[in-house]
Design a protein around this motif. Structure first.
Motif, PDB file in Angstrom:
ATOM      1  N   UNK A 288      16.832  59.934  16.918  1.00 53.98           N
ATOM      2  CA  UNK A 288      15.632  59.801  16.095  1.00 53.98           C
ATOM      3  C   UNK A 288      15.990  59.253  14.726  1.00 53.98           C
ATOM      4  N   UNK A 289      14.989  58.739  14.019  1.00 59.71           N
ATOM      5  CA  UNK A 289      15.130  58.275  12.641  1.00 59.71           C
ATOM      6  C   UNK A 289      14.004  58.920  11.816  1.00 59.71           C
ATOM      7  N   UNK A 290      14.123  58.890  10.490  1.00 61.27           N
ATOM      8  CA  UNK A 290      13.049  59.458   9.659  1.00 61.27           C
ATOM      9  C   UNK A 290      11.709  58.759   9.899  1.00 61.27           C
ATOM     10  N   UNK A 291      10.646  59.505   9.748  1.00 62.03           N
ATOM     11  CA  UNK A 291       9.299  58.954   9.902  1.00 62.03           C
ATOM     12  C   UNK A 291       9.096  57.802   8.920  1.00 62.03           C
ATOM     13  N   UNK A 292       8.506  56.729   9.421  1.00 62.40           N
ATOM     14  CA  UNK A 292       8.236  55.577   8.574  1.00 62.40           C
ATOM     15  C   UNK A 292       9.308  54.507   8.613  1.00 62.40           C
ATOM     16  N   UNK A 293      10.385  54.747   9.353  1.00 60.83           N
ATOM     17  CA  UNK A 293      11.401  53.721   9.524  1.00 60.83           C
ATOM     18  C   UNK A 293      10.743  52.495  10.160  1.00 60.83           C
ATOM     19  N   UNK A 294      10.935  51.293   9.612  1.00 59.29           N
ATOM     20  CA  UNK A 294      10.267  50.093  10.138  1.00 59.29           C
ATOM     21  C   UNK A 294      10.450  49.921  11.644  1.00 59.29           C
ATOM     22  N   UNK A 295       9.382  49.500  12.304  1.00 59.60           N
ATOM     23  CA  UNK A 295       9.425  49.342  13.756  1.00 59.60           C
ATOM     24  C   UNK A 295      10.496  48.352  14.193  1.00 59.60           C
ATOM     25  N   UNK A 296      10.711  47.320  13.371  1.00 62.98           N
ATOM     26  CA  UNK A 296      11.730  46.328  13.721  1.00 62.98           C
ATOM     27  C   UNK A 296      13.121  46.950  13.749  1.00 62.98           C
ATOM     28  N   UNK A 297      13.366  47.885  12.843  1.00 62.38           N
ATOM     29  CA  UNK A 297      14.662  48.557  12.808  1.00 62.38           C
ATOM     30  C   UNK A 297      14.787  49.529  13.982  1.00 62.38           C
ATOM     31  N   UNK A 298      13.715  50.242  14.273  1.00 62.62           N
ATOM     32  CA  UNK A 298      13.723  51.133  15.448  1.00 62.62           C
ATOM     33  C   UNK A 298      14.014  50.316  16.708  1.00 62.62           C
ATOM     34  N   UNK A 299      13.377  49.149  16.808  1.00 59.88           N
ATOM     35  CA  UNK A 299      13.590  48.282  17.975  1.00 59.88           C
ATOM     36  C   UNK A 299      15.038  47.820  18.053  1.00 59.88           C
ATOM     37  N   UNK A 300      15.635  47.510  16.896  1.00 68.11           N
ATOM     38  CA  UNK A 300      17.038  47.078  16.865  1.00 68.11           C
ATOM     39  C   UNK A 300      17.965  48.203  17.322  1.00 68.11           C
TER      40      UNK A 300
ATOM     41  N   UNK B 197      17.148  50.767  19.140  1.00 63.97           N
ATOM     42  CA  UNK B 197      16.864  51.024  20.549  1.00 63.97           C
ATOM     43  C   UNK B 197      17.604  50.027  21.439  1.00 63.97           C
ATOM     44  N   UNK B 198      17.569  48.753  21.058  1.00 64.92           N
ATOM     45  CA  UNK B 198      18.238  47.725  21.855  1.00 64.92           C
ATOM     46  C   UNK B 198      19.745  47.959  21.898  1.00 64.92           C
ATOM     47  N   UNK B 199      20.335  48.351  20.769  1.00 66.30           N
ATOM     48  CA  UNK B 199      21.774  48.617  20.719  1.00 66.30           C
ATOM     49  C   UNK B 199      22.125  49.828  21.575  1.00 66.30           C
ATOM     50  N   UNK B 200      21.273  50.853  21.547  1.00 65.87           N
ATOM     51  CA  UNK B 200      21.530  52.038  22.363  1.00 65.87           C
ATOM     52  C   UNK B 200      21.444  51.709  23.852  1.00 65.87           C
ATOM     53  N   UNK B 201      20.471  50.901  24.228  1.00 64.07           N
ATOM     54  CA  UNK B 201      20.336  50.501  25.628  1.00 64.07           C
ATOM     55  C   UNK B 201      21.561  49.711  26.075  1.00 64.07           C
ATOM     56  N   UNK B 202      22.018  48.793  25.207  1.00 59.45           N
ATOM     57  CA  UNK B 202      23.222  48.017  25.502  1.00 59.45           C
ATOM     58  C   UNK B 202      24.434  48.936  25.648  1.00 59.45           C
TER      59      UNK B 202
ATOM     60  N   UNK C 283      15.409  52.775  33.415  1.00 60.88           N
ATOM     61  CA  UNK C 283      15.186  51.736  32.406  1.00 60.88           C
ATOM     62  C   UNK C 283      13.838  51.869  31.719  1.00 60.88           C
ATOM     63  N   UNK C 284      12.799  52.218  32.443  1.00 61.64           N
ATOM     64  CA  UNK C 284      11.476  52.310  31.817  1.00 61.64           C
ATOM     65  C   UNK C 284      11.316  53.562  30.954  1.00 61.64           C
ATOM     66  N   UNK C 285      12.316  54.434  30.955  1.00 60.20           N
ATOM     67  CA  UNK C 285      12.282  55.635  30.125  1.00 60.20           C
ATOM     68  C   UNK C 285      13.140  55.492  28.866  1.00 60.20           C
ATOM     69  N   UNK C 286      13.593  54.272  28.593  1.00 57.81           N
ATOM     70  CA  UNK C 286      14.478  54.045  27.458  1.00 57.81           C
ATOM     71  C   UNK C 286      13.757  53.471  26.235  1.00 57.81           C
ATOM     72  N   UNK C 287      12.438  53.573  26.204  1.00 58.53           N
ATOM     73  CA  UNK C 287      11.677  53.086  25.052  1.00 58.53           C
ATOM     74  C   UNK C 287      11.417  54.234  24.075  1.00 58.53           C
ATOM     75  N   UNK C 288      11.192  53.921  22.793  1.00 63.24           N
ATOM     76  CA  UNK C 288      10.825  54.970  21.840  1.00 63.24           C
ATOM     77  C   UNK C 288       9.571  55.732  22.279  1.00 63.24           C
ATOM     78  N   UNK C 289       8.610  55.001  22.838  1.00 67.57           N
ATOM     79  CA  UNK C 289       7.368  55.638  23.278  1.00 67.57           C
ATOM     80  C   UNK C 289       7.616  56.631  24.418  1.00 67.57           C
ATOM     81  N   UNK C 290       8.540  56.293  25.305  1.00 68.01           N
ATOM     82  CA  UNK C 290       8.860  57.194  26.413  1.00 68.01           C
ATOM     83  C   UNK C 290       9.475  58.480  25.899  1.00 68.01           C
ATOM     84  N   UNK C 291      10.345  58.380  24.887  1.00 64.28           N
ATOM     85  CA  UNK C 291      10.940  59.590  24.316  1.00 64.28           C
ATOM     86  C   UNK C 291       9.873  60.434  23.634  1.00 64.28           C
ATOM     87  N   UNK C 292       8.961  59.801  22.926  1.00 64.77           N
ATOM     88  CA  UNK C 292       7.887  60.556  22.272  1.00 64.77           C
ATOM     89  C   UNK C 292       7.046  61.316  23.303  1.00 64.77           C
TER      90      UNK C 292
END
Length: 322
Positions: free
Chosen positions: A251-263, A265-270, A291-300
């Motif tokens: 997890x990251x602090x609330x309000x962390x930019x979505x682009x950074x969360x996506x970055x 997430x992509x590194x973690x998947x890799x 694979x479909x459970x590796x999104x931020x939304x799936x974790x939420x």
């Protein structure tokens, strides 16, 4: 005035986008809310070694302990939402603690999910002298001896404790819960025959089961694990639908930019796709999410479902954090 406000908003958005595109430009701190050398710390350091190359930056592991991990989680909640603070935690620190402690933050809304890392089932084990040969016989024995069996737990309100409470509800059985200061002493007493059962993360028991020091009755997973292919799931052993796991997430602090969360997430998947990580997970008996459970939304979504399942059990048992 409207044009000025629009220009200011565009400038702020543009600056945020540029920052996200250049991220990261300095070391990233991963907060682990457990002591160094523990399972979560070891797993995080193993993954961080492989994330460094993809991110091109140093990753610093900071162990922030206390209050069942809630101090470390709180540190993350209060950190700047700039992508340079990440927290790796478990179902205990990021779900169960919300039902056990009067927290000053909301676990479900005050953090930004990054990814579900993996999970480990519980294993239902007993002393080797128990007469029950399988899970059905164990349930029958517990029903024939209500309140007499003893189950060791390494901590009140932990995943193993709650799994035991759920097991009683699902099977209509009752037993005594014996708290210990850690899993080591509890396992020693189980091997010595001083207590009857344990229901804790499976990796705690592989060696003792293999050595014949204790009996394995079932894994609380939807499928068998490579680390112990001979142990059936609870479903196979006669308790349909009974699952529970100790799982890991980031997890990251609330309000962390979505682009950074996506970055991130992509590194973690890799990282999770790395063959070395796959081998290590197999050795530890950890299951990687689909694979479909590796999104931020799936974790939420998963985190909310876990809270909906376990918090009522905590409340019904009147459990409090210690």
């Amino acid at each position: 005035m409207k044009r000025l406000l629009a220009a200011l908003m565009f400038t702020v958005f543009a600056c945020g986008t540029v920052a996200a595109q250049s991220y990261p430009t300095k070391p990233i701190t991963i907060i682990v809310p457990f002591p160094a050398g523990g399972a979560t710390d070891v797993l995080t350091r193993f993954l961080a070694e492989r994330m460094r190359a993809a991110l091109g930056q140093t990753i610093v592991i900071e162990n922030v302990t206390g209050a069942a991990g809630t101090i470390g989680v709180g540190r993350t909640v209060r950190a700047p939402a700039d992508g340079y603070t990440v927290q790796v935690g478990t179902s205990t620190t990021n779900v169960l603690s919300g039902g056990l402690y009067p927290l000053q933050f909301d676990l479900l809304t005050d953090l930004e999910p990054i990814v579900l890392i993996g999970s480990e089932p519980m294993m239902i084990v007993g002393r080797k002298t128990l007469e029950a040969k399988n899970l059905k016989e164990l349930i029958a024995w517990l029903k024939a001896n209500p309140g007499k069996a003893s189950v060791g737990i390494p901590g009140v309100g932990g995943q193993g404790h709650l799994t035991g409470l759920s097991f009683q509800k699902e099977t209509g059985t009752t037993f005594q819960v014996v708290p210990y200061r850690g899993n080591g002493p509890a396992l020693q007493d189980l091997v010595a025959g001083q207590i009857d059962l344990q229901m804790e993360p499976a990796s705690n028991f592989y060696e003792q089961v293999k050595a014949g020091a204790i009996k394995a009755y079932a894994l609380t997973s939807s499928k068998r694990v490579a680390a112990a292919p001979g142990i059936p799931t609870a479903e196979e052993a006669g308790l349909p639908g009974f699952t529970a796991s100790l799982w890991y997430g980031a997890w990251a602090p609330k309000g962390t930019p979505k682009e950074i969360i996506a970055r991130l997430n992509a590194v973690m998947i890799e990282t999770l796709a790395d063959p070395a990580v796959t081998r290590r997970f197999g050795e530890l008996g950890l299951d990687k999410p689909a694979r479909d459970q590796l999104t931020p939304e799936a974790l939420r979504t998963f985190q909310k479902a876990e809270a909906d399942r376990w918090w009522p059990i905590i409340k019904a048992a009147n459990l409090k954090g210690q």
